[in-house]
Write a protein that holds these residues in place. Structure first.
Motif, PDB file in Angstrom:
ATOM      1  N   GLN A 168       0.824  -1.216   0.000  1.00  0.00           N
ATOM      2  CA  GLN A 168       0.000   0.000   0.000  1.00  0.00           C
ATOM      3  C   GLN A 168       0.861   1.270   0.000  1.00  0.00           C
ATOM      4  O   GLN A 168       0.404   2.330   0.426  1.00  0.00           O
ATOM      5  N   LEU A 169       2.077   1.166  -0.497  1.00  0.00           N
ATOM      6  CA  LEU A 169       3.024   2.287  -0.417  1.00  0.00           C
ATOM      7  C   LEU A 169       2.454   3.573  -0.996  1.00  0.00           C
ATOM      8  O   LEU A 169       2.575   4.643  -0.398  1.00  0.00           O
ATOM      9  N   ALA A 170       1.834   3.490  -2.153  1.00  0.00           N
ATOM     10  CA  ALA A 170       1.334   4.698  -2.834  1.00  0.00           C
ATOM     11  C   ALA A 170       0.278   5.404  -2.007  1.00  0.00           C
ATOM     12  O   ALA A 170       0.283   6.639  -1.894  1.00  0.00           O
ATOM     13  N   SER A 171      -0.628   4.670  -1.417  1.00  0.00           N
ATOM     14  CA  SER A 171      -1.678   5.306  -0.616  1.00  0.00           C
ATOM     15  C   SER A 171      -1.143   5.810   0.715  1.00  0.00           C
ATOM     16  O   SER A 171      -1.584   6.842   1.224  1.00  0.00           O
ATOM     17  N   ILE A 172      -0.170   5.109   1.288  1.00  0.00           N
ATOM     18  CA  ILE A 172       0.414   5.531   2.562  1.00  0.00           C
ATOM     19  C   ILE A 172       1.031   6.924   2.439  1.00  0.00           C
ATOM     20  O   ILE A 172       0.882   7.777   3.311  1.00  0.00           O
ATOM     21  N   PHE A 173       1.723   7.168   1.323  1.00  0.00           N
ATOM     22  CA  PHE A 173       2.472   8.412   1.161  1.00  0.00           C
ATOM     23  C   PHE A 173       1.812   9.385   0.177  1.00  0.00           C
ATOM     24  O   PHE A 173       2.432  10.361  -0.238  1.00  0.00           O
ATOM     25  N   ALA A 174       0.568   9.154  -0.162  1.00  0.00           N
ATOM     26  CA  ALA A 174      -0.099   9.972  -1.187  1.00  0.00           C
ATOM     27  C   ALA A 174      -0.133  11.447  -0.840  1.00  0.00           C
ATOM     28  O   ALA A 174      -0.021  12.308  -1.721  1.00  0.00           O
ATOM     29  N   ASN A 175      -0.303  11.774   0.437  1.00  0.00           N
ATOM     30  CA  ASN A 175      -0.427  13.181   0.851  1.00  0.00           C
ATOM     31  C   ASN A 175       0.682  13.591   1.802  1.00  0.00           C
ATOM     32  O   ASN A 175       0.470  14.436   2.680  1.00  0.00           O
TER      33      ASN A 175
END
Length: 306
Positions: A168-175
């Motif tokens: 879930q790397l992309a969603s973890i660091f999205a913001n």
């Protein structure tokens, strides 16, 4: 006497690369270690590097034909940045730094950040390898709090982590509040392949201009040793990492930087030669315009080189 194992020293052969780097190129990932008598290593370290001084590193840069560099605080010093600071003070024009401070932002003082910025530090490094909790989660609250402290300075957060472990790397660091820099192609071992969900998340962050990737240390995540290259051809060196190189190039070449990773601490097989690593980059990134983007333009922006 400290019992941690002594690392191999970097290759001593004086040999320049065949690939000529463009003027203004930056080595974006190197470490200064020692002299230990002047800058003692942390007791809790897991390895002991041979002394790799700033003078030694400058000799390497001359051999490679590179003038500018980014010095990254090695883990053997923990949060003691004195060796890094003293090195940066010798050349404010050509050197920048990435420091290490406690991940608990409450322990970080504004004055310390200001002093680090004044000597050329432009980011903080967080080593997250083997520190995640059993649930596989990241210390995202602590990282976010630390990022908010450095955001006013225009700094980034450099993460040493195995992206393959975090689907879930992309969603973890999205913001996330500051730019992220991932070392060693995201530290995703070649055996996981480029379709790994975590590595794909890294590519997504790159496409959205949320993450930078350091094209460093292919020997750390390759299943191959430098000694395994039977033909001696540069193209065969760490060939299982070529798909990762091509994937980050395709994702967003404007979010890439390159580094030597000198003095190559904790290499347990054949020590790579820096000239070969330069030639490998030249082979993997054959377009001259792309090489200039990655070696000159991108680092100038990320590390605030004029």
């Amino acid at each position: 006497m400290h019992s941690t194992p002594l690392c191999q020293a970097p290759a001593s052969e004086i040999r320049s690369p065949r690939s000529v780097f463009p003027r203004g190129a930056v080595d974006c990932h190197a470490h200064v270690c020692g002299p230990a008598a002047q800058y003692p290593y942390a007791q809790e370290r897991i390895y002991t590097p041979p002394d790799a001084s700033l003078e030694d590193y400058r000799s390497l840069l001359r051999m490679l034909g590179v003038v500018r560099a980014v010095l990254v605080q090695p883990s053997v010093y923990g949060t003691d940045n004195r060796a890094l600071i003293d090195a940066l003070k010798t050349d404010s024009t050509h050197l920048r730094g990435v420091a290490v401070l406690p991940i608990d932002s409450k322990m970080v003082k504004d004055k310390e950040l200001e002093q680090l910025h004044a000597v050329g530090v432009r980011g903080l490094r967080c080593n997250l390898v083997d520190v995640a909790d059993p649930s596989g989660s990241l210390p995202i609250e602590a990282l976010t709090s630390l990022a908010l402290r450095i955001a006013p300075l225009g700094w980034h957060l450099e993460l040493l982590m195995h992206v393959n472990a975090y689907p879930q790397l992309a969603s973890i660091f999205a913001n996330f509040p500051v730019d992220l820099v991932f070392g060693h192609f995201g530290y995703c071992h070649a055996k996981h392949g480029i379709h790994n969900a975590g590595f794909q998340g890294l590519l997504s962050l790159m496409k959205d201009q949320r993450a930078w990737v350091k094209m460093t240390g292919p020997y750390r995540i390759s299943a191959q040793s430098a000694a395994a290259t039977k033909t001696g051809a540069i193209a065969d060196l760490y060939a299982d990492m070529r798909p990762f190189n091509d994937a980050v190039l395709a994702a967003n070449p404007k979010q890439l930087v390159w580094g030597s990773d000198w003095p190559h601490v904790m290499v347990k097989n054949t020590m790579p030669h820096d000239a070969d690593l330069c030639d490998l980059f030249g082979d993997w990134v054959s377009d001259a315009h792309l090489r200039e983007t990655i070696l000159v333009d991108n680092p100038a922006m990320l590390y605030d080189f004029s």
